[in-house]
Design an enzyme around this catalytic site. Structure first.
Site, short mmCIF file in Angstrom:
data_model
loop_
_atom_site.label_atom_id
_atom_site.label_comp_id
_atom_site.label_asym_id
_atom_site.label_seq_id
_atom_site.Cartn_x
_atom_site.Cartn_y
_atom_site.Cartn_z
N GLN A 11 10.17 -3.57 3.45
CA GLN A 11 8.84 -3.73 4.06
C GLN A 11 8.32 -5.17 4.10
O GLN A 11 7.83 -5.64 5.12
CB GLN A 11 7.84 -2.85 3.33
CG GLN A 11 6.45 -2.91 3.91
CD GLN A 11 5.47 -2.07 3.11
OE1 GLN A 11 5.48 -0.86 3.19
NE2 GLN A 11 4.64 -2.73 2.33
N GLU A 64 1.17 -7.03 9.36
CA GLU A 64 0.45 -7.95 8.48
C GLU A 64 0.66 -9.40 8.87
O GLU A 64 0.40 -10.31 8.08
CB GLU A 64 0.89 -7.74 7.03
CG GLU A 64 0.55 -6.36 6.51
CD GLU A 64 0.72 -6.23 5.02
OE1 GLU A 64 0.20 -7.07 4.28
OE2 GLU A 64 1.41 -5.29 4.59
N ASP A 74 8.88 -6.57 -1.20
CA ASP A 74 8.37 -5.21 -1.42
C ASP A 74 9.35 -4.28 -0.72
O ASP A 74 9.38 -4.21 0.52
CB ASP A 74 6.95 -5.06 -0.84
CG ASP A 74 6.39 -3.66 -1.11
OD1 ASP A 74 7.11 -2.83 -1.72
OD2 ASP A 74 5.23 -3.40 -0.72
N GLU A 114 8.97 -5.45 -5.65
CA GLU A 114 7.98 -4.36 -5.73
C GLU A 114 8.62 -3.05 -5.27
O GLU A 114 9.41 -3.05 -4.32
CB GLU A 114 6.81 -4.76 -4.82
CG GLU A 114 5.67 -3.77 -4.77
CD GLU A 114 4.56 -4.29 -3.83
OE1 GLU A 114 4.37 -5.54 -3.74
OE2 GLU A 114 3.91 -3.46 -3.18
N ASP A 172 3.84 -0.36 -7.15
CA ASP A 172 2.71 -0.19 -6.21
C ASP A 172 2.55 1.31 -5.95
O ASP A 172 1.76 1.97 -6.62
CB ASP A 172 2.99 -0.98 -4.93
CG ASP A 172 1.98 -0.66 -3.82
OD1 ASP A 172 0.89 -0.16 -4.13
OD2 ASP A 172 2.27 -0.92 -2.64
N LYS A 186 -4.82 -2.31 -6.08
CA LYS A 186 -5.46 -2.06 -4.79
C LYS A 186 -6.65 -1.15 -5.03
O LYS A 186 -6.47 0.04 -5.33
CB LYS A 186 -4.48 -1.35 -3.85
CG LYS A 186 -3.29 -2.19 -3.40
CD LYS A 186 -2.29 -1.29 -2.70
CE LYS A 186 -1.28 -2.06 -1.88
NZ LYS A 186 -0.20 -1.18 -1.38
N ARG A 210 -4.42 -4.31 1.87
CA ARG A 210 -3.66 -3.23 2.49
C ARG A 210 -3.19 -3.72 3.85
O ARG A 210 -3.64 -4.75 4.36
CB ARG A 210 -4.53 -1.97 2.69
CG ARG A 210 -5.15 -1.38 1.44
CD ARG A 210 -4.16 -0.99 0.37
NE ARG A 210 -3.05 -0.16 0.74
CZ ARG A 210 -2.80 1.05 0.25
NH1 ARG A 210 -3.61 1.60 -0.63
NH2 ARG A 210 -1.70 1.73 0.59
N SER A 211 -2.29 -2.95 4.46
CA SER A 211 -1.78 -3.39 5.77
C SER A 211 -2.86 -3.29 6.85
O SER A 211 -2.85 -4.05 7.81
CB SER A 211 -0.53 -2.61 6.14
OG SER A 211 -0.74 -1.23 5.95
N LYS A 239 -1.80 -10.83 -3.19
CA LYS A 239 -0.94 -10.49 -2.05
C LYS A 239 -1.84 -10.04 -0.90
O LYS A 239 -2.64 -9.12 -1.08
CB LYS A 239 0.01 -9.37 -2.48
CG LYS A 239 0.89 -8.83 -1.38
CD LYS A 239 1.72 -7.64 -1.88
CE LYS A 239 2.48 -7.02 -0.72
NZ LYS A 239 3.15 -5.77 -1.08
C1 2PG Z 1 2.04 -2.56 0.24
C2 2PG Z 1 0.93 -2.76 1.26
C3 2PG Z 1 0.78 -4.20 1.64
P1 2PG Z 1 0.21 -0.73 2.69
O1 2PG Z 1 2.88 -1.65 0.35
O2 2PG Z 1 2.09 -3.28 -0.75
O3 2PG Z 1 1.98 -4.77 2.08
O4 2PG Z 1 1.16 -1.99 2.40
O5 2PG Z 1 -1.18 -1.22 2.69
O6 2PG Z 1 0.65 -0.20 4.04
O7 2PG Z 1 0.47 0.27 1.60
MG MG Z 2 3.80 -2.10 -1.67
#
Ligand code: 2PG
Ligand code: MG
Length: 434
Positions: free
Chosen positions: A165, A207, A244, A287, A314, A339, A368-369, A390
């Protein structure tokens, strides 16, 4: 007697995020005339144990409208928090948790509760006449985070064009936050030039990272090292790689499918592949190397590399103090992504960081994305002294708003500003890559 910091009114509205999807903004006004507002972000690659983001369903906007969450803020939540002190975050957030009454904020929606939780913090900071990072962290809040910045996007953020990702960089050799951004800007630019020279059409993923036009995941890693070198930096020493893997997106029950390479791997197979990458490439942080349901895999992977690199949970830990406790007992991961919308209040997110820090885990406050111009997370990273941040890539306004906010804070702190630097990878026995 009404406290000056008591909440007078709460108002929510629907606004739009960086993917053009509806999200919740809340405004909190206090009796002394101070006010604060905040907008909630949204993920695409989500952990199944995250707090629930309430969406309306139905046909409008693909079922993603948030009118129910907005109505909850303007009705039930506004009534319940009126009169509470905005600068008593713990009591306010406890009221939100109790009002919802479910373990996952499924009734009111974590998007409703978090919008109010964050807006109240902004209002409280305003009432105290200080910036949010200082309100949260006091006079000691002067630690600028190491940025993790995406160069190539992938996985769920790029139509699964590659499996991995986030292909990111960190700058263990940089002396300040501003310098880390300068270095990353050069790496990002050279990565774009390199893609263009290869005839790989250059666009950006969700992103802001370059669109990943690669035939294998390893080609992306090779391109990233080339970009670091072409930008004039020593890979691993000055600029290193952070990944990640977001493995929950391509594996369940210890079975992983790398679509790009048409490969099926079990847990040990994926670990072996990642360990080979750690040997070959200057990787400082990984990650979600395994799926969220693969705790034994996390433990095996951490046992193999946790002494020398950062292993981040995460989707695996979803900013939960309880899950971090379990992971620590099992020796799984040595860092946690933080988050706020995975929990739905600032207090619960901070509880996770407090628990993690006490257990020797590193912390990375993360966007977040699906994001907006909201910069709350920058203040959390500095106020909570997390040491890492991040946000996504080095493009697109919703990302740059955050990097630029941290720059302003570093400048405002002047000689008091400290940069987290390479030391952030040194917790829990892990050491920065050489
Ligand atoms: C992640 C986030 C940011 P998402 O996985 O760490 O890259 O993505 O907000 O889509 O979970
Ligand atoms: Mg992640």
């Amino acid at each position: 007697m009404t406290l000056p910091s008591a909440i007078r009114s709460v108002h929510a509205r629907r606004v739009w995020d960086s993917r053009g999807r509806p999200t919740v903004e809340a405004e909190v006004a206090l009796h002394d005339g101070s006010a604060g507002s905040a907008i909630v972000p949204a993920g695409a690659s989500k952990g199944t144990r995250e707090a629930l983001e309430l969406r309306d369903g139905g046909d409008r906007f693909g079922g993603l409208d948030v009118q129910c969450a907005v109505a909850h803020v303007n009705g039930e939540i506004a009534r319940a928090v009126q009169g509470l002190a905005a600068d008593d975050q713990a009591t306010l957030d406890a009221r939100l948790v109790a009002l919802d009454g479910t373990p996952t904020k499924a009734r009111l929606g974590a998007n409703a509760t978090l919008a109010v939780s964050m807006a109240a913090a902004h209002a409280a900071a305003a009432a105290h006449g200080v910036p949010l990072y200082q309100y949260l962290g006091g006079a000691d809040a002067a630690l600028l985070p190491m940025p993790q910045i995406q160069i190539f996007g992938g996985g769920a953020h790029a139509g699964r064009r590659v499996d991995i990702q986030d292909f990111m960089v960190v700058c263990p050799g940089a002396g300040s936050f501003a310098q880390a951004l300068e270095w990353t800007a050069e790496v990002y630019r050279h990565a774009g030039l390199l893609m263009r020279a290869r005839g790989a059409l250059v666009g950006v993923a969700d992103e802001g990272g370059w669109w990943p036009a690669f035939d294998t995941n390893e080609m992306a890693l090779e391109a990233l090292v080339s970009a670091i070198e072409r930008a004039g930096f020593v890979p691993g020493e000055q600029v290193a790689i952070a990944l990640d893997i977001a493995a929950s997106d391509f594996g369940r029950g210890g079975r992983y499918t790398l679509g790009l390479e048409r490969r099926e791997l079990d847990s040990d197979g994926l670990i072996e592949l990642l360990l080979r990458w750690c040997e070959r490439f200057p990787i400082a942080s990984i990650e979600d190397p395994l799926g969220e349901d693969d705790a034994p895999g996390f433990t095996r992977f951490t046992a193999a590399v946790g002494h020398r690199l950062q292993v981040v949970g995460d989707d695996f830990l979803v900013s939960s103090a309880a899950l971090v406790g379990e992971a620590a007992a099992a020796g799984a991961a040595n860092a946690v992504l933080l988050k706020p919308n995975q929990r739905g209040t600032l207090t619960e997110t901070l509880q996770c960081w407090d628990a993690a820090r006490a257990l020797g885990y590193a912390g990375i406050v993360s966007a977040r994305s699906g994001e907006t111009e909201d910069t709350t997370i920058v203040h959390l990273a500095i106020g909570w002294q997390a040491g890492q941040l991040k946000v996504g890539s080095f493009a697109r306004g919703e990302r740059m708003a955050k990097w630029n906010e941290a720059l302003r804070i570093e400048e405002r702190l002047g000689a008091r500003a400290r940069f987290a630097g390479a030391a952030v990878f040194g917790r829990n026995g892990a050491r920065p890559p050489v």
